[in-house]
Each structure stands twice: as structure tokens, then as C-alpha cells.
Design a protein around this motif. Structure first.
Motif, PDB file in Angstrom:
ATOM      1  N   SER A 180       1.028  -1.023   0.082  1.00 51.20           N
ATOM      2  CA  SER A 180       0.128   0.015  -0.228  1.00 51.20           C
ATOM      3  C   SER A 180       0.894   1.336  -0.021  1.00 51.20           C
ATOM      4  CB  SER A 180      -0.995  -0.084   1.215  1.00 51.20           C
ATOM      5  OG  SER A 180      -0.054  -0.075   2.271  1.00 51.20           O
ATOM      6  N   LYS A 181       0.330   2.277  -0.426  1.00 50.10           N
ATOM      7  CA  LYS A 181       1.244   3.477  -0.628  1.00 50.10           C
ATOM      8  C   LYS A 181       1.284   4.098   0.892  1.00 50.10           C
ATOM      9  CE  LYS A 181      -1.020   5.581  -4.627  1.00 50.10           C
ATOM     10  NZ  LYS A 181      -1.821   6.623  -5.461  1.00 50.10           N
ATOM     11  N   ALA A 182       0.590   3.813   1.980  1.00 53.16           N
ATOM     12  CA  ALA A 182       0.564   4.132   3.368  1.00 53.16           C
ATOM     13  C   ALA A 182       1.934   3.576   3.644  1.00 53.16           C
ATOM     14  CB  ALA A 182      -0.563   3.807   4.079  1.00 53.16           C
ATOM     15  N   VAL A 183       2.273   2.396   3.377  1.00 54.42           N
ATOM     16  CA  VAL A 183       3.490   1.334   3.901  1.00 54.42           C
ATOM     17  C   VAL A 183       4.589   1.119   3.116  1.00 54.42           C
ATOM     18  CG1 VAL A 183       3.830  -0.730   4.796  1.00 54.42           C
ATOM     19  CG2 VAL A 183       1.849   0.293   5.792  1.00 54.42           C
ATOM     20  N   HIS A 184       4.466   0.949   1.759  1.00 50.55           N
ATOM     21  CA  HIS A 184       5.358   0.574   0.914  1.00 50.55           C
ATOM     22  C   HIS A 184       6.580   1.655   1.078  1.00 50.55           C
ATOM     23  CE1 HIS A 184       7.729  -0.986  -2.462  1.00 50.55           C
ATOM     24  NE2 HIS A 184       7.102  -2.193  -2.028  1.00 50.55           N
ATOM     25  N   PRO A 185       7.686   1.211   1.479  1.00 48.78           N
ATOM     26  CA  PRO A 185       8.897   2.116   1.607  1.00 48.78           C
ATOM     27  C   PRO A 185       9.532   2.580   0.042  1.00 48.78           C
ATOM     28  CG  PRO A 185       9.563   0.133   1.985  1.00 48.78           C
ATOM     29  CD  PRO A 185       8.343  -0.022   1.736  1.00 48.78           C
ATOM     30  N   GLU A 186      10.247   3.589  -0.033  1.00 44.04           N
ATOM     31  CA  GLU A 186      11.422   3.817  -1.138  1.00 44.04           C
ATOM     32  C   GLU A 186      12.176   2.366  -1.370  1.00 44.04           C
ATOM     33  OE1 GLU A 186      11.291   6.227  -3.316  1.00 44.04           O
ATOM     34  OE2 GLU A 186       9.623   7.243  -2.330  1.00 44.04           O
ATOM     35  N   GLU A 187      12.543   2.365  -2.500  1.00 40.93           N
ATOM     36  CA  GLU A 187      13.309   0.940  -2.832  1.00 40.93           C
ATOM     37  C   GLU A 187      14.606   0.994  -2.160  1.00 40.93           C
ATOM     38  OE1 GLU A 187      14.772  -1.249  -6.940  1.00 40.93           O
ATOM     39  OE2 GLU A 187      14.795   0.812  -7.113  1.00 40.93           O
ATOM     40  N   THR A 188      15.203   1.965  -1.743  1.00 46.88           N
ATOM     41  CA  THR A 188      16.490   2.080  -1.235  1.00 46.88           C
ATOM     42  C   THR A 188      16.417   2.045   0.386  1.00 46.88           C
ATOM     43  OG1 THR A 188      16.690   4.531  -1.690  1.00 46.88           O
ATOM     44  CG2 THR A 188      17.712   3.151  -3.079  1.00 46.88           C
ATOM     45  N   THR A 189      15.008   2.339   0.814  1.00 41.98           N
ATOM     46  CA  THR A 189      15.027   2.225   2.140  1.00 41.98           C
ATOM     47  C   THR A 189      14.651   1.001   2.860  1.00 41.98           C
ATOM     48  OG1 THR A 189      14.057   4.491   2.157  1.00 41.98           O
ATOM     49  CG2 THR A 189      13.287   3.477   3.958  1.00 41.98           C
ATOM     50  N   ASP A 190      15.374   0.241   3.719  1.00 45.67           N
ATOM     51  CA  ASP A 190      14.955  -0.907   4.222  1.00 45.67           C
ATOM     52  C   ASP A 190      14.102  -0.974   5.324  1.00 45.67           C
ATOM     53  OD1 ASP A 190      15.444  -3.752   3.754  1.00 45.67           O
ATOM     54  OD2 ASP A 190      17.100  -3.723   5.615  1.00 45.67           O
ATOM     55  N   ALA A 191      13.043  -0.338   5.246  1.00 46.00           N
ATOM     56  CA  ALA A 191      11.999  -0.504   6.333  1.00 46.00           C
ATOM     57  C   ALA A 191      11.534  -2.007   6.682  1.00 46.00           C
ATOM     58  CB  ALA A 191      10.880   0.507   5.943  1.00 46.00           C
ATOM     59  N   PHE A 192      11.465  -2.738   5.484  1.00 45.42           N
ATOM     60  CA  PHE A 192      10.959  -4.100   5.820  1.00 45.42           C
ATOM     61  C   PHE A 192      11.922  -5.029   6.393  1.00 45.42           C
ATOM     62  CE2 PHE A 192       7.729  -4.054   2.026  1.00 45.42           C
ATOM     63  CZ  PHE A 192       6.770  -3.378   2.857  1.00 45.42           C
ATOM     64  N   GLY A 193      13.173  -4.413   6.761  1.00 46.52           N
ATOM     65  CA  GLY A 193      14.361  -5.188   7.437  1.00 46.52           C
ATOM     66  C   GLY A 193      13.889  -5.338   8.921  1.00 46.52           C
ATOM     67  N   SER A 194      13.054  -4.425   9.322  1.00 41.88           N
ATOM     68  CA  SER A 194      12.687  -4.374  10.826  1.00 41.88           C
ATOM     69  C   SER A 194      11.613  -5.171  11.143  1.00 41.88           C
ATOM     70  CB  SER A 194      12.411  -2.655  11.091  1.00 41.88           C
ATOM     71  OG  SER A 194      11.836  -2.791  12.580  1.00 41.88           O
ATOM     72  N   ASP A 195      11.530  -5.913  12.185  1.00 39.36           N
ATOM     73  CA  ASP A 195      10.684  -6.891  12.615  1.00 39.36           C
ATOM     74  C   ASP A 195       9.430  -5.876  13.232  1.00 39.36           C
ATOM     75  OD1 ASP A 195      11.971  -9.342  11.746  1.00 39.36           O
ATOM     76  OD2 ASP A 195      12.669  -9.919  13.552  1.00 39.36           O
ATOM     77  N   THR A 196       9.979  -5.029  13.935  1.00 35.50           N
ATOM     78  CA  THR A 196       9.196  -4.043  14.625  1.00 35.50           C
ATOM     79  C   THR A 196       8.155  -3.446  13.595  1.00 35.50           C
ATOM     80  OG1 THR A 196      10.663  -3.812  16.351  1.00 35.50           O
ATOM     81  CG2 THR A 196       8.898  -2.083  16.160  1.00 35.50           C
TER      82      THR A 196
END
Length: 267
Positions: A174-190
Motif C-alpha cells: 500500500s501507499k501508506a506503508v511501502h517504502p522507497e526501494e532504497t529504504t530498508d523499512a521491511f528489514g525491521s521486525d518491529t
């Protein structure tokens, strides 16, 4: 002053001087010993640091080590080693095969534009959908672990139910959650657990959260990604209806995508 007193005074002075010199010599010796000892300690500390660094360099990375973990397949997965995720009726006459990477911005664009169209088609029985997720962007970008980590979390959602997978998959793109390609937000379990609060079946779901934190489906995520590579996929999203690719689905409007589906089914 008598000669005796003068001689005694000189003798006493020489004794005091000798005693002071001995004390100073002892202090100097102790100082040298402390300096040498300090140097030895510093050297040992450096050597210990080097040894630790060498050990760490020789240790496999977390995801390299995960390859040796026991494969735990999520409930509701299908295919060899659970590397396919089937959404919709297994008896549907047609299958839409979707290959994606969770960090991929084009996949997010495709899902945001045509995701609801596909969901409606699956509900209508026009086709079922089979997802195989990759994780090539972690390596291609040279940083982060978001593709693999989010895929592992998707496995935890799939273990709850197929509907939970579908809903969580939609949230992650979703637009609200999906990060920029170079941002590793999904690397965080939190972060992944926080985003899951948007899915009723996953909200405050202790078993789901534990699986994410423990990396229960890390090996499965790597196995899924290996299957993606084995299928020869070179870009995402890749969408195939009954084995025939639909070109550039991320560039289509929802109506254009639906028209391409209908045209393919009419052949």
C-alpha cells in the motif's frame, strides 16, 4: 662544632641522601614496570580485538546461517517445499501466476492499481492466483534484508490463513506503508509487526508476532526466493496467465489490465 659532631652530621646526611636515592630508584623502577605492563595490556587488548574481528568475519551472515535451518512450511502453502501460494479456488480453469519482490516499487504500483481487479476476478472464479515471491533486490541494491524479511513475515501471515496473507500482502504494497526501494523499512521486525496491526486476523496475534521475531519462516523465504530464481524471472512484476506473459502490467490502468486478461482468455 666538634669534629665528631661534624662527621656524624655528614654521615647522617649521606645516609639520608642514599635512602632518598634508593626510594627514587624504586619509584622509577615501579614506573617502568607499570609502563611495560600497560603496554602489554594494550597490546593484548588490540590482539583480542583483532581476534574477535577475525572470528566475526569468518562467521556466516544471519541469512547465510538461515540456509541451514530446518524448513518450516507455512500452513496453506502449496507446491514443492511450499514455494507457491494459491489464492482462490483450486478448481478454477485458469491460473494467473504472479512473481513479485516485496521491495519492488513497480510491484507496489501494479498492486495499488490492479490489485482490487485481480481480487474481484478471483472471487468471481475467472482464475485463481499463484504467487511466488523473490528477494533479489536485497542483493541487487547491495544493502538491507527487507525482501527476505518481509517474505518471512508473509509466511507467518499465510500460516494464519490465506485471507490473512492476502490482506497483509495488500498492506505491505500500500501507499501508506511501502517504502522507497532504497529504504530498508521491511528489514525491521518491529515495522512488520506494526504494519500487521492493520490486518484484523494479525492484530495482536501473539503466534504471528513470535514467528516474525523468531524467524520461523526464514528458511522458507530463502527457499521461495530460490524457486523464483529457478523459474528464470528477471524482472518484477512478472504476470503470466496460463503460462503466457502479460507485458508491462505495472504500466497499465486497472481497465487496461482487465482488457489484457479478457483478450488472453479469448484466445
Amino acid at each position: 662544632m666538634s669534629q665528631r659532631n661534624s662527621l656524624a652530621a655528614k654521615t647522617a646526611a649521606r645516609e639520608r641522601l642514599r635512602a632518598e636515592r634508593e626510594k627514587q630508584a624504586k619509584r622509577d623502577k615501579l614506573r617502568r614496570q607499570l609502563l611495560v605492563f600497560g603496554g602489554v595490556i594494550a597490546t593484548l587488548a588490540v590482539l583480542a580485538g583483532v581476534a574477535v574481528a577475525v572470528v566475526k568475519m569468518n562467521q556466516p551472515s544471519y541469512w547465510e546461517a538461515a540456509k541451514d535451518k530446518k524448513l518450516v512450511k507455512p500452513a496453506h502453502s502449496s507446491g514443492t517445499n511450499g514455494t507457491s501460494i494459491l489464492v482462490g479456488s483450486a478448481s478454477a480453469k485458469h491460473t494467473l501466476k504472479v512473481y513479485e519482490d516485496l521491495r519492488c516499487p513497480y510491484c507496489a504500483q501494479f498492486e495499488q492499481t490492479s490489485g482490487d481487479t485481480m481480487a474481484a476476478d478471483v472471487k468471481a472464479g475467472t482464475y485463481n492466483m499463484s504467487y511466488t515471491m523473490g528477494a533479489f533486490l536485497d542483493d541487487s541494491l547491495g544493502q538491507g534484508q527487507g525482501s527476505k524479511n518481509a517474505l518471512s513475515a508473509l509466511g507467518a501471515a499465510l500460516n494464519v490463513s490465506t485471507d490473512a496473507f492476502v490482506a497483509y500482502h495488500k498492506v505491505l504494497y500500500s501507499k501508506a506503508v511501502h517504502p522507497e526501494e532504497t529504504t530498508d523499512a521491511f528489514g525491521s521486525d518491529t515495522n512488520l509487526i506494526k504494519y500487521a496491526q492493520k490486518v484484523p486476523a494479525l492484530k495482536d496475534n501473539a503466534a504471528f508476532q513470535k514467528a516474525v521475531k523468531d524467524g520461523t519462516y526464514d528458511k522458507w523465504a530463502l527457499t521461495m526466493a530460490a524457486q523464483f530464481d529457478s523459474d528464470g524471472i528477471t524482472g518484477t512484476p512478472t504476470v503470466k496467465l496460463d503460462g503466457t506473459a502479460i507485458e508491462n502490467p505495472q504500466s497499465m490502468t486497472a481497465d487496461q489490465f482487465e482488457a489484457a486478461i479478457k483478450a488472453q482468455l479469448a484466445k
